[in-house]
Every structure is written in C-alpha cells, then in structure tokens.
Scaffold this motif. Structure first.
Motif, PDB file in Angstrom:
ATOM      1  N   VAL A 109       0.874  -1.179   0.000  1.00  0.00           N
ATOM      2  CA  VAL A 109       0.000   0.000   0.000  1.00  0.00           C
ATOM      3  C   VAL A 109       0.908   1.225   0.000  1.00  0.00           C
ATOM      4  CG1 VAL A 109      -1.792   1.287   1.223  1.00  0.00           C
ATOM      5  CG2 VAL A 109      -1.821  -1.225   1.266  1.00  0.00           C
ATOM      6  N   TYR A 110       0.795   2.043  -1.057  1.00  0.00           N
ATOM      7  CA  TYR A 110       1.594   3.263  -1.183  1.00  0.00           C
ATOM      8  C   TYR A 110       0.681   4.476  -1.215  1.00  0.00           C
ATOM      9  CZ  TYR A 110       5.633   0.417  -2.399  1.00  0.00           C
ATOM     10  OH  TYR A 110       6.659  -0.493  -2.377  1.00  0.00           O
ATOM     11  N   HIS A 111       1.124   5.537  -0.577  1.00  0.00           N
ATOM     12  CA  HIS A 111       0.465   6.839  -0.645  1.00  0.00           C
ATOM     13  C   HIS A 111       1.545   7.860  -1.001  1.00  0.00           C
ATOM     14  CE1 HIS A 111      -2.425   4.777   2.011  1.00  0.00           C
ATOM     15  NE2 HIS A 111      -3.312   5.605   1.489  1.00  0.00           N
ATOM     16  N   LEU A 112       1.314   8.642  -2.007  1.00  0.00           N
ATOM     17  CA  LEU A 112       2.201   9.743  -2.349  1.00  0.00           C
ATOM     18  C   LEU A 112       1.442  11.022  -2.020  1.00  0.00           C
ATOM     19  CD1 LEU A 112       4.728  10.982  -3.569  1.00  0.00           C
ATOM     20  CD2 LEU A 112       3.675  10.737  -5.824  1.00  0.00           C
ATOM     21  N   VAL A 113       1.940  11.757  -1.040  1.00  0.00           N
ATOM     22  CA  VAL A 113       1.279  12.985  -0.592  1.00  0.00           C
ATOM     23  C   VAL A 113       2.144  14.174  -1.002  1.00  0.00           C
ATOM     24  CG1 VAL A 113       0.431  14.290   1.400  1.00  0.00           C
ATOM     25  CG2 VAL A 113       0.216  11.786   1.362  1.00  0.00           C
ATOM     26  N   VAL A 114       1.544  15.080  -1.763  1.00  0.00           N
ATOM     27  CA  VAL A 114       2.227  16.301  -2.183  1.00  0.00           C
ATOM     28  C   VAL A 114       1.407  17.470  -1.655  1.00  0.00           C
ATOM     29  CG1 VAL A 114       3.035  17.674  -4.134  1.00  0.00           C
ATOM     30  CG2 VAL A 114       3.122  15.174  -4.253  1.00  0.00           C
ATOM     31  N   ASP A 115       2.033  18.318  -0.855  1.00  0.00           N
ATOM     32  CA  ASP A 115       1.364  19.473  -0.251  1.00  0.00           C
ATOM     33  C   ASP A 115       2.232  20.700  -0.465  1.00  0.00           C
ATOM     34  OD1 ASP A 115       0.094  21.385   1.271  1.00  0.00           O
ATOM     35  OD2 ASP A 115      -0.069  20.146   3.068  1.00  0.00           O
ATOM     36  N   THR A 116       1.900  21.505  -1.456  1.00  0.00           N
ATOM     37  CA  THR A 116       2.719  22.667  -1.795  1.00  0.00           C
ATOM     38  C   THR A 116       2.548  23.834  -0.828  1.00  0.00           C
ATOM     39  OG1 THR A 116       1.079  23.589  -3.308  1.00  0.00           O
ATOM     40  CG2 THR A 116       2.685  22.056  -4.241  1.00  0.00           C
ATOM     41  N   GLN A 117       1.673  23.692   0.154  1.00  0.00           N
ATOM     42  CA  GLN A 117       1.491  24.752   1.143  1.00  0.00           C
ATOM     43  C   GLN A 117       2.420  24.592   2.343  1.00  0.00           C
ATOM     44  OE1 GLN A 117      -2.732  24.691   1.897  1.00  0.00           O
ATOM     45  NE2 GLN A 117      -3.167  25.864   0.061  1.00  0.00           N
ATOM     46  N   LYS A 118       3.164  23.506   2.409  1.00  0.00           N
ATOM     47  CA  LYS A 118       4.117  23.308   3.502  1.00  0.00           C
ATOM     48  C   LYS A 118       5.291  24.268   3.314  1.00  0.00           C
ATOM     49  CE  LYS A 118       2.458  19.564   5.589  1.00  0.00           C
ATOM     50  NZ  LYS A 118       2.186  19.444   6.987  1.00  0.00           N
ATOM     51  N   VAL A 119       5.639  24.968   4.380  1.00  0.00           N
ATOM     52  CA  VAL A 119       6.735  25.937   4.315  1.00  0.00           C
ATOM     53  C   VAL A 119       8.077  25.213   4.197  1.00  0.00           C
ATOM     54  CG1 VAL A 119       7.927  27.782   5.570  1.00  0.00           C
ATOM     55  CG2 VAL A 119       5.432  27.677   5.566  1.00  0.00           C
ATOM     56  N   VAL A 120       8.239  24.119   4.943  1.00  0.00           N
ATOM     57  CA  VAL A 120       9.484  23.358   4.910  1.00  0.00           C
ATOM     58  C   VAL A 120       9.512  22.545   3.617  1.00  0.00           C
ATOM     59  CG1 VAL A 120      10.882  21.604   6.066  1.00  0.00           C
ATOM     60  CG2 VAL A 120       9.576  23.262   7.416  1.00  0.00           C
ATOM     61  N   LYS A 121      10.504  22.811   2.787  1.00  0.00           N
ATOM     62  CA  LYS A 121      10.585  22.229   1.450  1.00  0.00           C
ATOM     63  C   LYS A 121      10.524  20.697   1.475  1.00  0.00           C
ATOM     64  CE  LYS A 121      13.364  22.590  -2.718  1.00  0.00           C
ATOM     65  NZ  LYS A 121      14.549  23.184  -3.330  1.00  0.00           N
ATOM     66  N   SER A 122      11.247  20.052   2.381  1.00  0.00           N
ATOM     67  CA  SER A 122      11.298  18.591   2.424  1.00  0.00           C
ATOM     68  C   SER A 122       9.966  17.959   2.836  1.00  0.00           C
ATOM     69  CB  SER A 122      12.405  18.123   3.371  1.00  0.00           C
ATOM     70  OG  SER A 122      12.120  18.539   4.696  1.00  0.00           O
ATOM     71  N   GLU A 123       9.050  18.754   3.373  1.00  0.00           N
ATOM     72  CA  GLU A 123       7.738  18.236   3.790  1.00  0.00           C
ATOM     73  C   GLU A 123       6.689  18.354   2.690  1.00  0.00           C
ATOM     74  OE1 GLU A 123       6.684  20.312   7.353  1.00  0.00           O
ATOM     75  OE2 GLU A 123       8.262  19.361   8.533  1.00  0.00           O
ATOM     76  N   ARG A 124       7.051  18.890   1.546  1.00  0.00           N
ATOM     77  CA  ARG A 124       6.072  19.096   0.476  1.00  0.00           C
ATOM     78  C   ARG A 124       5.753  17.822  -0.296  1.00  0.00           C
ATOM     79  NH1 ARG A 124       8.999  24.332  -1.585  1.00  0.00           N
ATOM     80  NH2 ARG A 124       8.788  25.523   0.344  1.00  0.00           N
ATOM     81  N   ARG A 125       6.541  16.788  -0.124  1.00  0.00           N
ATOM     82  CA  ARG A 125       6.221  15.505  -0.740  1.00  0.00           C
ATOM     83  C   ARG A 125       6.680  14.389   0.203  1.00  0.00           C
ATOM     84  NH1 ARG A 125      10.720  14.646   0.256  1.00  0.00           N
ATOM     85  NH2 ARG A 125      12.554  15.224  -0.898  1.00  0.00           N
ATOM     86  N   THR A 126       5.780  13.429   0.400  1.00  0.00           N
ATOM     87  CA  THR A 126       6.085  12.287   1.249  1.00  0.00           C
ATOM     88  C   THR A 126       5.518  11.043   0.592  1.00  0.00           C
ATOM     89  OG1 THR A 126       5.882  13.704   3.213  1.00  0.00           O
ATOM     90  CG2 THR A 126       5.884  11.318   3.580  1.00  0.00           C
ATOM     91  N   LEU A 127       6.328  10.030   0.495  1.00  0.00           N
ATOM     92  CA  LEU A 127       5.886   8.736   0.003  1.00  0.00           C
ATOM     93  C   LEU A 127       5.772   7.808   1.203  1.00  0.00           C
ATOM     94  CD1 LEU A 127       5.272   6.831  -2.391  1.00  0.00           C
ATOM     95  CD2 LEU A 127       7.701   6.263  -2.405  1.00  0.00           C
TER      96      LEU A 127
END
Length: 142
Positions: A49-67
């Motif tokens: 089970v994979y989830h790719l979460v992309v949130d461009t509103q996160k201020v911290v650059k490394s938190e804008r995409r999480t697999l």
C-alpha cells in the motif's frame, strides 16, 4: 513486484516527461518531480500500500512531498520538490495516467487495485487509516 521499469502514476503534459510521477526503475520505486526522479526504495513483492502525498502549502521544502509504504513515511532528501504554493493537477494540457506514461512505452507490470487523486493533502493519520483498510480488503475478484 514489477520485473521491469514502468510508470505507476504519471501526471504531466501529454507526450512529455512527468511533472509528478511514481515509477519502478531497476526494481526500485522512485518519486519524480519535474523530470528528476530520486529515491531508490526497494519495491518488495506481495501486497503493498503506497500513498504519495504532495502538499505545496508546507513551508518546509522537504515536507512538500512524502511517500508512504504500508503507512510508514519513506525519506529521500535528494528528491526535487514543488515550489511553495505551486499548482499541481490536471491543468492546461496535463494528463493523469495510471500504469504507463502519456506517450506509452513505460508500462507498469503488476496489479494496481486502487488509485485516487485528492484535492487536499492527506494527513499522516488519514494515510494510516487508509492503509489499515486497504491492507485488510481490496475487493479482489474471487
């Protein structure tokens, strides 16, 4: 696990490289952003089970995409990330493809039972809930 290279999810202009994508390359799972793929997570066999979460509103650059793999966040510090407040989606001439890229030639070898695109980013708690549900039942035809 897929035996060859292939796109699982492709979002981007038709006939071009993906704006955002998730692919298998040389047996490893990689996340791509603007034609730069990174990560090298081993895609093990069996139910995943994979989830790719992309949130461009996160201020911290490394938190804008999480697999997430089976509910656990995978870390890749080398991946390109979207810009703060960047718009992502099926806009202009972008297409969403499952199991290949828009121009073909990169088929995913395996079984994709569920895919969903959400307008808002999932929280880790929602990812955990979805993982628990999808790990128990997938409505595979009997």
């Amino acid at each position: 696990a897929p035996a060859q290279n292939g796109h699982i999810v492709f979002l981007g202009p038709s006939g071009a490289d993906a704006t955002a994508g998730l692919e298998v390359f040389a047996g490893d799972l990689r996340f791509g952003w603007q034609q730069s793929y990174s990560g090298a997570w081993i895609s093990s066999g069996g139910r995943q089970v994979y989830h790719l979460v992309v949130d461009t509103q996160k201020v911290v650059k490394s938190e804008r995409r999480t697999l997430y793999h089976n509910g656990l966040a995978l870390v890749s510090s080398t991946a390109k990330t979207p810009a703060l407040d960047e718009v992502i989606g099926a806009i202009n001439d972008n297409v969403l493809c499952l199991g290949n890229r828009a121009g073909g030639g990169m088929p995913f070898e395996g079984t994709l039972l569920y895919a969903a695109l959400y307008a808002t980013a999932m929280t880790p708690a929602v990812v955990a809930l979805h993982t628990a549900v999808l790990s128990q039942s997938d409505d595979t035809p009997q």
